[in-house]
Design a protein around this motif. Sequence first.
Motif, PDB file in Angstrom:
ATOM      1  N   ASN A 176       3.034   8.581 -13.216  1.00 35.64           N
ATOM      2  CA  ASN A 176       4.398   8.145 -13.060  1.00 35.64           C
ATOM      3  C   ASN A 176       4.248   7.067 -11.953  1.00 35.64           C
ATOM      4  O   ASN A 176       5.384   6.505 -11.558  1.00 35.64           O
ATOM      5  CB  ASN A 176       5.428   9.180 -12.489  1.00 35.64           C
ATOM      6  N   ALA A 177       3.157   6.844 -11.467  1.00 34.00           N
ATOM      7  CA  ALA A 177       2.963   5.922 -10.477  1.00 34.00           C
ATOM      8  C   ALA A 177       2.751   4.599 -11.235  1.00 34.00           C
ATOM      9  O   ALA A 177       1.324   4.055 -11.042  1.00 34.00           O
ATOM     10  CB  ALA A 177       2.008   6.125  -9.374  1.00 34.00           C
ATOM     11  N   ASN A 178       3.706   3.961 -11.719  1.00 30.00           N
ATOM     12  CA  ASN A 178       3.407   2.815 -12.618  1.00 30.00           C
ATOM     13  C   ASN A 178       4.406   1.556 -11.949  1.00 30.00           C
ATOM     14  O   ASN A 178       5.605   1.574 -12.409  1.00 30.00           O
ATOM     15  CB  ASN A 178       3.743   2.937 -13.865  1.00 30.00           C
ATOM     16  N   TYR A 179       3.942   0.785 -11.169  1.00 32.01           N
ATOM     17  CA  TYR A 179       4.569  -0.252 -10.530  1.00 32.01           C
ATOM     18  C   TYR A 179       4.118  -1.667 -10.963  1.00 32.01           C
ATOM     19  O   TYR A 179       3.078  -1.936 -11.429  1.00 32.01           O
ATOM     20  CB  TYR A 179       4.808   0.022  -9.133  1.00 32.01           C
ATOM     21  N   SER A 180       4.941  -2.690 -10.420  1.00 36.41           N
ATOM     22  CA  SER A 180       4.504  -3.968 -10.708  1.00 36.41           C
ATOM     23  C   SER A 180       3.361  -4.501  -9.609  1.00 36.41           C
ATOM     24  O   SER A 180       3.475  -3.847  -8.725  1.00 36.41           O
ATOM     25  CB  SER A 180       5.675  -5.051 -10.581  1.00 36.41           C
ATOM     26  N   GLU A 181       2.856  -5.432  -9.891  1.00 32.12           N
ATOM     27  CA  GLU A 181       1.771  -6.029  -8.987  1.00 32.12           C
ATOM     28  C   GLU A 181       2.389  -6.312  -7.653  1.00 32.12           C
ATOM     29  O   GLU A 181       1.717  -5.857  -6.668  1.00 32.12           O
ATOM     30  CB  GLU A 181       1.142  -7.300  -9.528  1.00 32.12           C
ATOM     31  N   SER A 182       3.679  -6.944  -7.489  1.00 35.61           N
ATOM     32  CA  SER A 182       4.241  -7.192  -6.383  1.00 35.61           C
ATOM     33  C   SER A 182       4.356  -5.918  -5.723  1.00 35.61           C
ATOM     34  O   SER A 182       4.029  -5.915  -4.178  1.00 35.61           O
ATOM     35  CB  SER A 182       5.355  -8.044  -6.163  1.00 35.61           C
ATOM     36  N   GLU A 183       5.050  -4.876  -6.251  1.00 32.72           N
ATOM     37  CA  GLU A 183       5.001  -3.478  -5.440  1.00 32.72           C
ATOM     38  C   GLU A 183       3.752  -2.928  -4.994  1.00 32.72           C
ATOM     39  O   GLU A 183       3.760  -2.361  -3.885  1.00 32.72           O
ATOM     40  CB  GLU A 183       5.920  -2.664  -6.474  1.00 32.72           C
ATOM     41  N   TYR A 184       2.796  -2.873  -5.753  1.00 33.42           N
ATOM     42  CA  TYR A 184       1.377  -2.371  -5.210  1.00 33.42           C
ATOM     43  C   TYR A 184       0.827  -3.231  -4.251  1.00 33.42           C
ATOM     44  O   TYR A 184       0.269  -2.838  -3.085  1.00 33.42           O
ATOM     45  CB  TYR A 184       0.398  -2.477  -6.240  1.00 33.42           C
ATOM     46  N   ARG A 185       1.200  -4.570  -4.180  1.00 36.29           N
ATOM     47  CA  ARG A 185       0.755  -5.450  -2.958  1.00 36.29           C
ATOM     48  C   ARG A 185       1.597  -5.240  -1.668  1.00 36.29           C
ATOM     49  O   ARG A 185       0.980  -5.118  -0.458  1.00 36.29           O
ATOM     50  CB  ARG A 185       0.939  -6.730  -3.165  1.00 36.29           C
ATOM     51  N   ARG A 186       2.773  -4.636  -1.796  1.00 41.98           N
ATOM     52  CA  ARG A 186       3.559  -4.260  -0.643  1.00 41.98           C
ATOM     53  C   ARG A 186       2.786  -2.941  -0.033  1.00 41.98           C
ATOM     54  O   ARG A 186       3.050  -2.532   1.166  1.00 41.98           O
ATOM     55  CB  ARG A 186       4.853  -3.908  -1.174  1.00 41.98           C
ATOM     56  N   LEU A 187       2.390  -2.314  -0.840  1.00 42.68           N
ATOM     57  CA  LEU A 187       1.724  -0.815  -0.336  1.00 42.68           C
ATOM     58  C   LEU A 187       0.336  -1.133   0.134  1.00 42.68           C
ATOM     59  O   LEU A 187      -0.203  -0.512   1.253  1.00 42.68           O
ATOM     60  CB  LEU A 187       1.363   0.004  -1.661  1.00 42.68           C
ATOM     61  N   PHE A 188      -0.260  -1.982  -0.612  1.00 37.78           N
ATOM     62  CA  PHE A 188      -1.629  -2.217  -0.124  1.00 37.78           C
ATOM     63  C   PHE A 188      -2.121  -2.869   1.260  1.00 37.78           C
ATOM     64  O   PHE A 188      -2.891  -2.629   2.011  1.00 37.78           O
ATOM     65  CB  PHE A 188      -2.588  -2.891  -1.070  1.00 37.78           C
ATOM     66  N   VAL A 189      -1.088  -3.669   1.429  1.00 35.82           N
ATOM     67  CA  VAL A 189      -1.217  -4.537   2.749  1.00 35.82           C
ATOM     68  C   VAL A 189      -1.026  -3.473   3.768  1.00 35.82           C
ATOM     69  O   VAL A 189      -1.157  -4.060   4.826  1.00 35.82           O
ATOM     70  CB  VAL A 189       0.043  -5.828   2.586  1.00 35.82           C
ATOM     71  N   LEU A 190      -0.432  -2.326   3.736  1.00 35.48           N
ATOM     72  CA  LEU A 190      -0.151  -1.444   4.931  1.00 35.48           C
ATOM     73  C   LEU A 190      -1.456  -0.622   5.125  1.00 35.48           C
ATOM     74  O   LEU A 190      -1.748  -0.130   6.262  1.00 35.48           O
ATOM     75  CB  LEU A 190       1.071  -0.678   4.535  1.00 35.48           C
ATOM     76  N   LEU A 191      -2.524  -0.876   4.100  1.00 37.68           N
ATOM     77  CA  LEU A 191      -3.495   0.297   4.101  1.00 37.68           C
ATOM     78  C   LEU A 191      -4.742  -0.259   5.272  1.00 37.68           C
ATOM     79  O   LEU A 191      -4.731  -1.408   5.703  1.00 37.68           O
ATOM     80  CB  LEU A 191      -4.382   0.455   2.911  1.00 37.68           C
ATOM     81  N   GLU A 192      -5.381   0.854   5.822  1.00 37.80           N
ATOM     82  CA  GLU A 192      -6.376   0.441   6.807  1.00 37.80           C
ATOM     83  C   GLU A 192      -7.454   0.056   6.002  1.00 37.80           C
ATOM     84  O   GLU A 192      -7.640   0.216   4.881  1.00 37.80           O
ATOM     85  CB  GLU A 192      -6.805   1.946   7.364  1.00 37.80           C
ATOM     86  N   GLU A 193      -8.426  -0.651   6.492  1.00 36.69           N
ATOM     87  CA  GLU A 193      -9.408  -1.653   6.010  1.00 36.69           C
ATOM     88  C   GLU A 193     -10.577  -0.553   5.180  1.00 36.69           C
ATOM     89  O   GLU A 193     -10.599  -0.887   3.820  1.00 36.69           O
ATOM     90  CB  GLU A 193     -10.226  -2.286   6.756  1.00 36.69           C
ATOM     91  N   ASP A 194     -10.581   0.392   5.743  1.00 37.82           N
ATOM     92  CA  ASP A 194     -11.571   1.432   5.040  1.00 37.82           C
ATOM     93  C   ASP A 194     -10.838   2.112   3.592  1.00 37.82           C
ATOM     94  O   ASP A 194     -11.461   2.185   2.661  1.00 37.82           O
ATOM     95  CB  ASP A 194     -12.074   2.692   5.885  1.00 37.82           C
ATOM     96  N   THR A 195      -9.675   2.181   3.735  1.00 39.01           N
ATOM     97  CA  THR A 195      -8.953   2.879   2.685  1.00 39.01           C
ATOM     98  C   THR A 195      -8.755   1.575   1.427  1.00 39.01           C
ATOM     99  O   THR A 195      -8.778   2.057   0.473  1.00 39.01           O
ATOM    100  CB  THR A 195      -7.493   3.430   3.024  1.00 39.01           C
TER     101      THR A 195
END
Length: 348
Positions: A176-195
């Motif tokens: 059920n975690a199926n989102y658009s590229e832009s939505e995933y980018r909004r999530l990934f930009v918050l991640l620490e580098e290792d993650t």
Amino acid sequence: MIDLSLDFLLSVIAILFIVLCGFMMYIFYQRQSEVRFKKSRDIYLKDYSQLWYEYLFNNEIFSVVLIPRGKPQVQAIEMIFSSYLKNITNDDMRWKMKNFSNQYLKTFYENDLMNKRWSIRMNALYRIADLQLDELLDACKKLETTKYSKEEFFQLLKIYSLFQPELFIQKIKVPNANYSESEYRRLFVLLEEDTFMRFFDEFTSWSMSIQFAVIDTAAAKKNMKYIEKLEQLLTNENDEIKIRALKGLFEIGVIENINPYIPFVTSHLWEVRLMVGKIFKYVPLSYSYPYLEQLLQDENWWVRSQAAKTIAEDRDGLEKLKEFISYSTDHYAVEMAQETIMRKQGTR
């Protein structure tokens, strides 16, 4: 018969009148509640905005009068915090907001998470992420045991990415975690580098949308750590992956070794050849010129134009283009070189 019908009609009118009066009283009550709410909120803003500024930025001692007594004060604090978070980057400020929120706003948002209204739950999820209420992580997990919307799950992913990266990795894999590229980018930009780097390490196991978002996020971050990872993707069988990896490398703007890019000069895709022409901007012309000259004679107008532009940007580039014009027999390439020289000289 007529009397009975008239009595019935009068009864209906009376009932409608009572309903209307009740509805008007409800509207009036709601309106008065909104007025009282706004008045209480605005009083807090007027009286304590300066105190908040002094506490957050001038190291003044925290005053208990800042502690909210109800929802109007909570909304006022949200407005103050949001204004600063949007316009100021300050680690000490964020720590103070986080500490205050976990201590004095936690109960309000925990109750909101259990509210039946979707909008109230969503607002709570937004605030938990923005204000770093990590003490509500368990309450957020509990929300998953109820019926939740796609939008709520996205905000939960955002919260997990901030507070528990391992759980984020686990949850983003579920169907059920199926989102658009832009939505995933909004999530990934918050991640620490290792993650974030783990998405490169497990690249082939992700969906196409996630793969594209990972590449684009790396490009946006412009971190040299990602150069090797993006160069590894240049051997991917998917053409779109190659093109995006090249775009990402161009955005980072550091090319230490020209060799991985040389094979793409003769790629069957004009978009790939175009990106290589752009990337050679970051390579000394003494190394890149033979390949740029080849691209200058490309069958595609965009590729020729980019090659000429890249050559012209070097300090010796105009002389190289003039030299090329003197011996080339490719009419289209010569024409492009001439146009580029004219444009370059016209801007001086």
